[in-house]
Design an enzyme around this catalytic site. Structure first.
Site, PDB file in Angstrom:
ATOM      1  N   CYS A   2      -3.371   0.514  12.695  1.00 39.97           N
ATOM      2  CA  CYS A   2      -4.434  -0.018  13.554  1.00 39.97           C
ATOM      3  C   CYS A   2      -5.999   0.575  13.762  1.00 39.97           C
ATOM      4  O   CYS A   2      -5.785   1.851  13.444  1.00 39.97           O
ATOM      5  CB  CYS A   2      -3.862  -0.465  14.769  1.00 39.97           C
ATOM      6  SG  CYS A   2      -2.449  -1.289  14.867  1.00 39.97           S
ATOM      7  N   ARG A  27      -6.985   2.441   7.423  1.00 36.88           N
ATOM      8  CA  ARG A  27      -5.937   2.684   8.143  1.00 36.88           C
ATOM      9  C   ARG A  27      -4.809   1.473   8.018  1.00 36.88           C
ATOM     10  O   ARG A  27      -3.688   1.835   8.374  1.00 36.88           O
ATOM     11  CB  ARG A  27      -6.465   2.675   9.789  1.00 36.88           C
ATOM     12  CG  ARG A  27      -7.349   3.805   9.850  1.00 36.88           C
ATOM     13  CD  ARG A  27      -7.727   3.567  11.450  1.00 36.88           C
ATOM     14  NE  ARG A  27      -6.653   4.006  12.335  1.00 36.88           N
ATOM     15  CZ  ARG A  27      -6.324   5.059  12.908  1.00 36.88           C
ATOM     16  NH1 ARG A  27      -7.031   6.117  12.444  1.00 36.88           N
ATOM     17  NH2 ARG A  27      -5.406   5.227  13.726  1.00 36.88           N
ATOM     18  N   TRP A  75      -2.135  -3.822  12.500  1.00 39.66           N
ATOM     19  CA  TRP A  75      -1.208  -3.725  11.784  1.00 39.66           C
ATOM     20  C   TRP A  75       0.274  -3.916  12.362  1.00 39.66           C
ATOM     21  O   TRP A  75       0.539  -3.464  13.001  1.00 39.66           O
ATOM     22  CB  TRP A  75      -0.915  -2.231  10.976  1.00 39.66           C
ATOM     23  CG  TRP A  75      -0.017  -1.871   9.779  1.00 39.66           C
ATOM     24  CD1 TRP A  75      -0.282  -2.083   8.780  1.00 39.66           C
ATOM     25  CD2 TRP A  75       1.464  -1.629   9.906  1.00 39.66           C
ATOM     26  NE1 TRP A  75       0.746  -1.824   7.794  1.00 39.66           N
ATOM     27  CE2 TRP A  75       1.940  -1.244   8.847  1.00 39.66           C
ATOM     28  CE3 TRP A  75       2.360  -1.291  11.051  1.00 39.66           C
ATOM     29  CZ2 TRP A  75       2.979  -1.008   8.317  1.00 39.66           C
ATOM     30  CZ3 TRP A  75       3.486  -0.861  10.826  1.00 39.66           C
ATOM     31  CH2 TRP A  75       3.929  -0.780   9.323  1.00 39.66           C
ATOM     32  N   ASN A 101      -3.400   0.152  20.299  1.00 39.74           N
ATOM     33  CA  ASN A 101      -2.625   0.931  18.934  1.00 39.74           C
ATOM     34  C   ASN A 101      -1.485   1.709  19.401  1.00 39.74           C
ATOM     35  O   ASN A 101      -1.653   2.351  20.481  1.00 39.74           O
ATOM     36  CB  ASN A 101      -3.611   2.126  18.174  1.00 39.74           C
ATOM     37  CG  ASN A 101      -3.364   2.274  16.927  1.00 39.74           C
ATOM     38  OD1 ASN A 101      -2.146   1.797  16.381  1.00 39.74           O
ATOM     39  ND2 ASN A 101      -3.855   3.415  16.260  1.00 39.74           N
ATOM     40  N   GLY A 102      -0.387   1.430  18.696  1.00 38.47           N
ATOM     41  CA  GLY A 102       0.827   2.010  19.328  1.00 38.47           C
ATOM     42  C   GLY A 102       1.638   1.086  19.581  1.00 38.47           C
ATOM     43  O   GLY A 102       1.936   0.004  18.892  1.00 38.47           O
ATOM     44  N   GLU A 481       6.511  13.290  -5.752  1.00 42.67           N
ATOM     45  CA  GLU A 481       4.943  12.804  -5.563  1.00 42.67           C
ATOM     46  C   GLU A 481       4.450  11.726  -6.386  1.00 42.67           C
ATOM     47  O   GLU A 481       3.906  10.690  -6.135  1.00 42.67           O
ATOM     48  CB  GLU A 481       4.075  14.012  -5.099  1.00 42.67           C
ATOM     49  CG  GLU A 481       2.582  13.555  -4.946  1.00 42.67           C
ATOM     50  CD  GLU A 481       2.357  12.804  -3.528  1.00 42.67           C
ATOM     51  OE1 GLU A 481       1.335  12.271  -3.098  1.00 42.67           O
ATOM     52  OE2 GLU A 481       3.500  12.753  -2.615  1.00 42.67           O
ATOM     53  N   LYS A 485       3.315   8.034  -5.742  1.00 43.92           N
ATOM     54  CA  LYS A 485       1.832   7.557  -5.972  1.00 43.92           C
ATOM     55  C   LYS A 485       1.895   6.222  -6.531  1.00 43.92           C
ATOM     56  O   LYS A 485       1.150   5.408  -6.306  1.00 43.92           O
ATOM     57  CB  LYS A 485       1.036   8.657  -6.638  1.00 43.92           C
ATOM     58  CG  LYS A 485       0.259   9.530  -5.863  1.00 43.92           C
ATOM     59  CD  LYS A 485      -0.644   9.076  -5.068  1.00 43.92           C
ATOM     60  CE  LYS A 485      -0.563   9.930  -3.793  1.00 43.92           C
ATOM     61  NZ  LYS A 485       0.219   9.746  -2.923  1.00 43.92           N
ATOM     62  N   GLU A 488       3.502   2.991  -4.611  1.00 41.54           N
ATOM     63  CA  GLU A 488       2.774   2.871  -3.383  1.00 41.54           C
ATOM     64  C   GLU A 488       1.387   1.965  -3.607  1.00 41.54           C
ATOM     65  O   GLU A 488       1.025   1.157  -2.937  1.00 41.54           O
ATOM     66  CB  GLU A 488       2.499   3.844  -2.469  1.00 41.54           C
ATOM     67  CG  GLU A 488       1.442   5.002  -3.052  1.00 41.54           C
ATOM     68  CD  GLU A 488       1.479   6.192  -1.743  1.00 41.54           C
ATOM     69  OE1 GLU A 488       1.351   5.955  -0.533  1.00 41.54           O
ATOM     70  OE2 GLU A 488       0.850   6.871  -2.297  1.00 41.54           O
ATOM     71  N   HIS A 504      24.623  12.069 -13.851  1.00 41.51           N
ATOM     72  CA  HIS A 504      25.610  11.627 -12.569  1.00 41.51           C
ATOM     73  C   HIS A 504      25.455  10.417 -12.194  1.00 41.51           C
ATOM     74  O   HIS A 504      25.349  10.037 -10.873  1.00 41.51           O
ATOM     75  CB  HIS A 504      25.588  12.884 -11.760  1.00 41.51           C
ATOM     76  CG  HIS A 504      25.901  14.147 -11.880  1.00 41.51           C
ATOM     77  ND1 HIS A 504      27.247  14.629 -12.273  1.00 41.51           N
ATOM     78  CD2 HIS A 504      25.181  15.133 -12.691  1.00 41.51           C
ATOM     79  CE1 HIS A 504      27.495  15.723 -12.533  1.00 41.51           C
ATOM     80  NE2 HIS A 504      26.159  15.945 -13.008  1.00 41.51           N
ATOM     81  N   LYS A 603      -2.675   4.304   6.852  1.00 40.61           N
ATOM     82  CA  LYS A 603      -3.043   5.499   6.576  1.00 40.61           C
ATOM     83  C   LYS A 603      -2.453   6.605   7.571  1.00 40.61           C
ATOM     84  O   LYS A 603      -1.826   7.558   7.202  1.00 40.61           O
ATOM     85  CB  LYS A 603      -4.675   5.841   6.563  1.00 40.61           C
ATOM     86  CG  LYS A 603      -5.152   7.139   6.283  1.00 40.61           C
ATOM     87  CD  LYS A 603      -4.800   7.439   4.830  1.00 40.61           C
ATOM     88  CE  LYS A 603      -5.572   8.868   4.432  1.00 40.61           C
ATOM     89  NZ  LYS A 603      -4.989   9.367   2.884  1.00 40.61           N
TER      90      LYS A 603
END
Length: 608
Positions: A2, A27, A75, A101-102, A481, A485, A488, A504, A603
């Site tokens: 947000c 964000r 968001w 926000n939250g 990583e 990348k 996402e 395995h 973000k």
């Protein structure tokens, strides 16, 4: 998550709010809205979708009058993305407007109580509860009312409020979610992050938990919930406006990939003096360091992947056991931590909710906390025992690149610094490590100069359905990583596996045409990873191998090979990650994805 922007001054507020929200798009969000006092009433315009929808709806804000207003990019956490659920939210009478926000954890109980009192709700959000509570408790003093409302809320929040009752004020308050106040001439601002107001002012206050800011056109007053005045130090933002602009690049992510040599240089150089690593930020004594019997690394996402690399580096050089925990798991697994534990907490924003709470858990058990953070004055930085800043500059793209790389650089600095104090590094190795660190920016620049080779490989594989990254030892840590990348920003299913685990179970997923990216930079395990490459090739996989340039023979066992400059094992992840970032970027670009703002992602994750 947000974005909040608020403005009070003498200019038309709506265009300023929309410009600020545009700087917060990184964000992550699914709807946007603004609310202004137009001289008679609070006027709200909001819309599901990209900010462009709201801009078109309001003629870039020109159709909305008023010099006081608040704006928001949402968001979704409670209620699906929609025009109704978008912020700002009004109270039932329309006298009070709130952006938030939250998460309000007890909103259901509060909502049921208010409904029992005859109040009608329009949205399915937790935020509307705040607006309705303000109206329900309001008598004739807005500050007293907001303080009372705060006492009813459980959870995390950054809140901005405007009202018809106090039309020449913006009230802002934070708890666990970031919020800053911008100081101008005859105008003032609130925002979730600096880029939103950087074009207007460089002077800011960073609000701490339970601080309330009262903004007028000429003044900013800050109090606590006991209505006591709080003296704040004005901070000056010292990075240039252009640092938060694309600067001619098509995407922020590509710009930030290209900025990595400078970011690493800026992180390393001030901490190497006369050939020695100097970490003046750290207060740990030599005796404390020797008495630590465990290092606990706590992080989320890409920062967690830095932690996995750090485990290999720390255990090799410091010879102390290292555990790496996802912050969201650490909090709830009853961890074994005490005053002989060194906790290393990694967070780009310094506001990641799970990481912050996990840090507090470690501190409650007596651990000494060192945080690795990019944002000066952020919550995690302020609440740590020690903090090492990464100096990466602003990172706008949701998918981290330079923040990851600078966090790795700090890990190397810590390993050399602590290893020396523990007597675990010979003078010869010490000089070698420092030299390797100092060469990193130039070696990364060399890789970036050949980025077209990565672009070509991306053009061959951007239609892949499944991609597997494999590696051993520190290459496995890096493969995590690389896989993240790709998935996402390109939305391709991707997984990372320790190459020794292929037999395995995982090798059953390999079929004709499956892309396997094999990391083969770890000198001592080249023969092992070659065997794994041959195993997947025998089952039809297309292999792209990443290796050091002194191992040209690797070309004999892979269809395509990416070479990076030779370096010591410790710093190889900083070199090898660059092609993986570029590959993900080019694949996403060829697929037409929204690279800087991937779907469903944010973000700064300021909720659990």
């Amino acid at each position: 998550m947000c974005g909040i922007v608020g403005y009070i001054g003498y200019e038309q507020a709506a265009p300023i709010l929309l410009q600020g929200l545009e700087k917060l798009e990184y964000r992550g969000y699914d709807s946007a809205g603004v609310c202004l006092f137009n001289g008679k009433e609070l006027q709200v315009e909001k819309a599901k979708g990209k900010l462009e929808v709201l801009k078109n709806l309001t003629n870039n804000g020109e159709d909305l009058s008023g010099t006081v207003g608040i704006g928001h990019t949402r968001w979704a956490t409670h209620g699906e993305p929609s025009d109704v659920n978008a912020h700002p939210h009004l109270s039932e009478s329309g006298r009070f407007a709130v952006v938030h926000n939250g998460i309000i954890e007890n909103y259901n109980q509060l909502k049921e109580y208010l409904i029992s009192k005859g109040i009608t709700f329009r949205s399915k959000t937790d935020t509307e509860v705040i607006a309705q509570l303000i109206e329900y408790y309001y008598k004739d003093n807005l500050i007293d009312t907001i303080i009372k409302v705060l006492s009813k809320l459980n959870g995390s929040y950054a809140i901005g409020v405007i009202s018809q009752e106090n039309p020449d004020e913006i009230i802002a308050v934070r708890k666990e979610s970031p919020l800053i106040v911008g100081l101008g001439e005859h105008e003032n601002y609130i925002a979730s992050d600096v880029p939103a107001i950087l074009a207007k002012t460089r002077k800011i206050y960073r609000l701490e938990n339970n601080e309330i800011a009262i903004l007028t056109r000429e003044n900013v007053r800050i109090i606590n919930t006991d209505k006591e005045e709080v003296k704040k130090e004005v901070q000056t933002v010292n990075w240039d406006v252009s640092a938060a602009e694309k600067g001619g690049y098509e995407h922020f992510m590509f710009k930030e990939i290209m900025e990595q040599p400078k970011a690493i240089h800026d992180t390393i150089t001030p901490r190497i003096k006369d050939g020695r690593v100097v970490l003046d930020e750290i207060s740990i004594t030599d005796e404390q360091l020797k008495n630590f019997n465990k290092i606990e690394i706590i992080a989320c996402g890409s920062a967690y992947h830095v932690g996995v690399v750090a485990k290999y580096v720390f255990e090799k050089i410091l010879r102390k056991p290292v555990e790496v925990d996802l912050a969201s798991e650490f909090r709830y697994r009853d961890p074994i931590v005490d005053d002989k534990t060194l906790a290393v907490v990694i967070s780009q924003s310094g506001e990641t909710a799970d990481t912050r709470e996990a840090m507090k858990e470690a501190q409650r058990h007596g651990a000494h906390v060192i945080s690795i953070v990019n944002v000066v004055g952020s919550s995690i930085a302020s609440e740590s025992d020690d903090v090492i800043y990464t100096w990466a500059g602003p990172e706008i793209a949701v998918a981290t690149t330079k923040a990851y790389s600078t966090q790795l650089a700090v890990i190397y600095l810590m390993a050399i610094y602590f290893g020396d104090k523990l007597g675990n590094i010979s003078e010869e190795d010490y000089k070698m490590y420092v030299s390797e660190l100092e060469q990193l920016p130039d070696k990364i620049t060399k890789i970036l100069e050949h980025k077209e080779n990565i672009q070509y490989l991306a053009s061959k594989h951007f239609n892949s359905r499944d991609v597997f990254f494999i590696g051993r030892n520190i290459d496995y840590a890096l493969s995590l990583e690389g896989s993240l990348k790709l998935k996402e920003i390109s939305y391709i299913h991707s997984e990372a596996y320790a190459a020794g685990e292929l037999k395995h179970g995982t090798i059953s997923l390999i079929e004709n045409g499956t892309l396997v990216i094999a990391l083969a930079t770890h000198e001592k395990l080249i023969e092992k990873i070659v065997s794994n490459i041959e195993e997947v090739q025998a089952r039809g996989a297309d292999v792209v191998c990443l290796a050091c340039e002194n191992h040209q023979e690797i070309k004999n066992v892979s269809q395509n090979t990416i070479f990076i400059p030779q370096a010591c094992d410790m710093v190889l992840p900083s070199l090898a990650v660059i092609p993986l970032q570029l590959f993900a970027y080019y694949v996403a670009s060829l697929k037409g994805c929204d690279i800087d703002k991937p779907r469903n992602l944010a973000k700064s994750v300021t909720v659990e």
